[in-house]
Design a protein around this motif. Structure first.
Motif, mmCIF file in Angstrom:
data_model
loop_
_atom_site.group_PDB
_atom_site.id
_atom_site.type_symbol
_atom_site.label_atom_id
_atom_site.label_comp_id
_atom_site.label_asym_id
_atom_site.label_seq_id
_atom_site.Cartn_x
_atom_site.Cartn_y
_atom_site.Cartn_z
ATOM 1 N N ASN A 114 0.812 -1.226 0.000
ATOM 2 C CA ASN A 114 0.000 0.000 0.000
ATOM 3 C C ASN A 114 0.836 1.263 0.000
ATOM 4 O O ASN A 114 0.366 2.315 -0.409
ATOM 5 N N ALA A 115 2.061 1.161 0.521
ATOM 6 C CA ALA A 115 2.895 2.363 0.642
ATOM 7 C C ALA A 115 4.319 1.943 0.999
ATOM 8 O O ALA A 115 4.685 0.765 0.825
ATOM 9 N N GLY A 116 5.097 2.909 1.521
ATOM 10 C CA GLY A 116 6.507 2.657 1.762
ATOM 11 C C GLY A 116 6.801 1.801 2.981
ATOM 12 O O GLY A 116 7.644 0.902 2.946
ATOM 13 N N ALA A 117 6.101 2.090 4.082
ATOM 14 C CA ALA A 117 6.382 1.355 5.320
ATOM 15 C C ALA A 117 6.142 -0.137 5.124
ATOM 16 O O ALA A 117 6.992 -0.963 5.466
ATOM 17 N N ASP A 118 5.013 -0.487 4.554
ATOM 18 C CA ASP A 118 4.725 -1.924 4.404
ATOM 19 C C ASP A 118 5.561 -2.544 3.283
ATOM 20 O O ASP A 118 5.742 -3.762 3.251
ATOM 21 N N ALA A 119 6.100 -1.721 2.387
ATOM 22 C CA ALA A 119 7.080 -2.253 1.426
ATOM 23 C C ALA A 119 8.315 -2.714 2.198
ATOM 24 O O ALA A 119 8.814 -3.826 1.999
ATOM 25 N N ASN A 120 8.778 -1.875 3.124
ATOM 26 C CA ASN A 120 9.950 -2.253 3.916
ATOM 27 C C ASN A 120 9.657 -3.443 4.835
ATOM 28 O O ASN A 120 10.496 -4.319 5.018
ATOM 29 N N GLU A 121 8.462 -3.456 5.419
ATOM 30 C CA GLU A 121 8.069 -4.599 6.260
ATOM 31 C C GLU A 121 8.191 -5.907 5.467
ATOM 32 O O GLU A 121 8.756 -6.893 5.927
ATOM 33 N N SER A 142 18.032 7.557 9.444
ATOM 34 C CA SER A 142 17.191 6.981 8.394
ATOM 35 C C SER A 142 15.737 7.052 8.826
ATOM 36 O O SER A 142 15.427 7.091 10.016
ATOM 37 N N TYR A 143 14.878 7.081 7.820
ATOM 38 C CA TYR A 143 13.444 6.920 8.068
ATOM 39 C C TYR A 143 12.929 5.878 7.079
ATOM 40 O O TYR A 143 13.095 6.025 5.863
ATOM 41 N N HIS A 144 12.338 4.815 7.610
ATOM 42 C CA HIS A 144 11.850 3.748 6.735
ATOM 43 C C HIS A 144 10.353 3.505 6.891
ATOM 44 O O HIS A 144 9.827 2.555 6.318
ATOM 45 N N GLY A 145 9.669 4.353 7.690
ATOM 46 C CA GLY A 145 8.235 4.177 7.871
ATOM 47 C C GLY A 145 7.895 4.106 9.344
ATOM 48 O O GLY A 145 8.777 3.975 10.197
ATOM 49 N N SER A 146 6.605 4.199 9.665
ATOM 50 C CA SER A 146 6.208 4.330 11.064
ATOM 51 C C SER A 146 5.493 3.100 11.623
ATOM 52 O O SER A 146 5.115 3.079 12.781
ATOM 53 N N CYS A 248 17.785 -1.677 -0.928
ATOM 54 C CA CYS A 248 17.790 -0.220 -1.118
ATOM 55 C C CYS A 248 16.373 0.297 -0.966
ATOM 56 O O CYS A 248 15.472 -0.110 -1.711
ATOM 57 N N ASP A 249 16.186 1.187 0.000
ATOM 58 C CA ASP A 249 14.894 1.854 0.176
ATOM 59 C C ASP A 249 14.887 3.068 -0.753
ATOM 60 O O ASP A 249 15.576 4.058 -0.508
ATOM 61 N N GLU A 250 14.132 2.938 -1.834
ATOM 62 C CA GLU A 250 14.038 4.012 -2.831
ATOM 63 C C GLU A 250 12.673 4.693 -2.749
ATOM 64 O O GLU A 250 12.194 5.276 -3.724
ATOM 65 N N VAL A 251 12.059 4.608 -1.581
ATOM 66 C CA VAL A 251 10.707 5.157 -1.424
ATOM 67 C C VAL A 251 10.695 6.657 -1.753
ATOM 68 O O VAL A 251 9.827 7.142 -2.476
ATOM 69 N N MET A 252 11.705 7.384 -1.240
ATOM 70 C CA MET A 252 11.730 8.824 -1.492
ATOM 71 C C MET A 252 12.634 9.181 -2.675
ATOM 72 O O MET A 252 12.314 10.036 -3.485
ATOM 73 N N ALA A 253 13.767 8.507 -2.787
ATOM 74 C CA ALA A 253 14.749 8.872 -3.814
ATOM 75 C C ALA A 253 14.390 8.314 -5.189
ATOM 76 O O ALA A 253 14.903 8.790 -6.209
ATOM 77 N N ALA A 277 7.725 3.461 -3.387
ATOM 78 C CA ALA A 277 6.333 3.886 -3.133
ATOM 79 C C ALA A 277 6.185 5.284 -3.751
ATOM 80 O O ALA A 277 6.498 5.457 -4.927
ATOM 81 N N LYS A 278 5.795 6.259 -2.959
ATOM 82 C CA LYS A 278 5.692 7.672 -3.357
ATOM 83 C C LYS A 278 5.591 7.904 -4.885
ATOM 84 O O LYS A 278 4.509 7.908 -5.433
ATOM 85 N N GLY A 279 6.731 8.111 -5.548
ATOM 86 C CA GLY A 279 6.730 8.531 -6.960
ATOM 87 C C GLY A 279 6.189 7.518 -7.940
ATOM 88 O O GLY A 279 5.973 7.846 -9.104
#
Ligand code: PLP
Length: 446
Positions: A114-121, A142-146, A248-253, A277-279
């Motif tokens: 659904n988004a970035g956090a659960d992608a990392n999960e 780092s920030y990988h989600g909440s 690699c967390d590319e959620v923002m980059a 996620a995001k973009g």
């Protein structure tokens, strides 16, 4: 205008009364009621125009009101809005193929979230299943989600409410050269140092127990920290040496923000897993995903993939994703990012030279942070780490807001991450506002 204003007031009051606001004390909030949005701008009900210089949460890469994306969502909605993840859905299959087409040649399949956090999960779950190991390394800045797992990956203070956290989540330091005690001769020397420290730490943690190293390829909300050349290549080597998955967390980059489709392309490395996620949908509908190597994908041919979400690969989101990925290509978005990004970099360097309060500027593509200091020589931050009791950064963001330059801050940094469709003229106009505000900070806040 009176009816519009009263409508705005009703929306605001209701919002404050019933919506719990992210990352905020709930008292005294005064959200903008937005009536319309187009390109890099949005308007309140009084007709005030705001410039979206953070692309919302650094996700609205293609700006507001993109007709092609909206049309694609409408078309999918007319066909059907939802089919469960086990069905073959055109937009879902198309988007997976497109994402794999953008990845290095070792990539095989995508699991949508659904988004970035659960992608990392899900990425760390897959790495653990694939390697049979449990520990996961990630960095402090780092920030990988909440959510709980992604929040444990996160190294900065937003992880504190989850403490003491999940056993086996190990943190290491990032290559943050501006605040390093050691002065390195070159980027390569810095990279070698950080890679050696990481390797040493891995040896002490037990390499055979480590499933994955998770990194934001370029650290985003913690201040656009760009790794020195050789660093990611070195991490890749460590992962190869010990059979650890490089995530690699590319959620923002990812998706064009840095001037390449994915940030890891700047260093010619091939991760094992990429989260995004995001973009991918630019916020038109929420979506994230985990792209995995062919080797990992093949492993799950005869091993149970213990991951699942009701909305994994939601058709509406995937339709938006297909339209976005198409749009990046057909409209040469990367070219614009690099062209306007050059102007952004030049303007930021000029501000650093001019303003006493600007300690460092970091930028790549349209991904930038301005680091504010009390004193350039000592590099003392304008607000101390984890604390800003006088709300200094809030005041600075507020001064920008008065000029309708909308962004956010983190610690002592202000982010500049506009939609990737911004023009040279628009960015110059906006940065002139930043220049004025920094002038006030020099005069009144140091
Ligand atoms: N990873 C990175 C690098 C992010 O910047 C973010 C959000 O800002 C996330 C993960 C979490 O994504 P989401 O908020 O979509 O769950």
């Amino acid at each position: 205008a009176t009816t519009a204003q009263s409508k705005a007031e009703i929306i605001k009051q209701k919002s404050v009364k019933y919506n719990l606001q992210s990352w905020s004390k709930q008292g005294g909030l005064n959200p903008i009621a937005v009536e319309k949005a187009e390109g890099i701008y949005y308007w309140d009900y009084d007709g005030n125009r705001y410039s979206d210089m953070s692309a919302q949460l650094v996700n609205l890469n293609l700006g507001h009101g993109n007709k092609e994306i909206v049309e694609a969502i409408k078309e999918q909605a007319d066909q059907y809005c939802y089919m469960g993840p086990s069905f073959a859905v055109e937009s879902r299959a198309d988007l997976a193929e497109m994402v794999i087409g953008l990845m290095p040649d070792n990539f095989g399949k995508v699991f949508f979230t659904n988004a970035g956090a659960d992608a990392n999960e899900n990425a760390i779950k897959m790495a653990r299943m694939f390697t049979g190991r449990k520990k996961v390394f990630s960095r402090y800045r780092s920030y990988h989600g909440s959510t709980f797992g992604a929040g444990n990956l996160t190294g900065e203070p937003r992880r504190y409410p989850l403490e003491p956290g999940i056993p086996g989540f190990v943190k290491f330091f990032d290559p943050y050269l501006y605040r390093e005690q050691i002065q390195f001769e070159s980027e390569q020397a810095a990279a070698a140092y950080y890679v050696a420290k990481l390797r040493e730490q891995i040896c002490y943690e037990g390499p055979d127990s480590i499933a994955a190293i998770v990194l934001e390829t370029i650290t985003g909300s913690n201040g656009v920290i760009i790794p020195p050349d050789g660093y990611l290549q070195g991490v890749r080597k460590i992962c190869d040496e010990f059979g650890i998955m490089m995530i690699c967390d590319e959620v923002m980059a990812g998706f064009g923000r840095t001037g390449k489709m994915f940030a890891f392309e700047h260093w010619d490395i091939k991760p094992d897993i990429v989260t995004f996620a995001k973009g991918v949908t630019c916020g038109y509908v929420q979506l994230g995903g985990v792209a995995v190597s062919k080797e990992i994908a093949a492993y799950f041919d005869d091993h149970f993939l213990s991951c699942g979400l009701t909305y994994s690969g939601h058709p509406l989101a995937c339709a938006a994703g297909v339209a976005c990925v198409r749009y990046y290509g057909e409209h040469n978005i990367l070219e614009n990012v690099n062209k306007v990004g050059k102007v952004l970099g030049e303007e930021l360097e000029a501000m650093k030279a001019k303003h006493a309060c600007v300690g460092d500027v970091r930028y790549i593509g349209l991904f930038a942070a301005i680091e504010l200091v009390k004193d350039k020589a000592s590099r003392e931050p304008l607000v101390s780490y984890g604390g800003d009791p006088k709300g200094v950064m809030g005041k600075i963001v507020g001064m920008l807001k008065e000029k309708r330059f909308m962004t956010y801050s983190h610690e002592n940094m202000v982010l500049v991450c506009p939609p990737l469709i911004i023009t040279e003229e628009q960015i110059r106009e906006e940065l002139a506002k930043m220049d004025e505000v920094l002038g006030t900070v020099d005069k009144e806040m140091l």
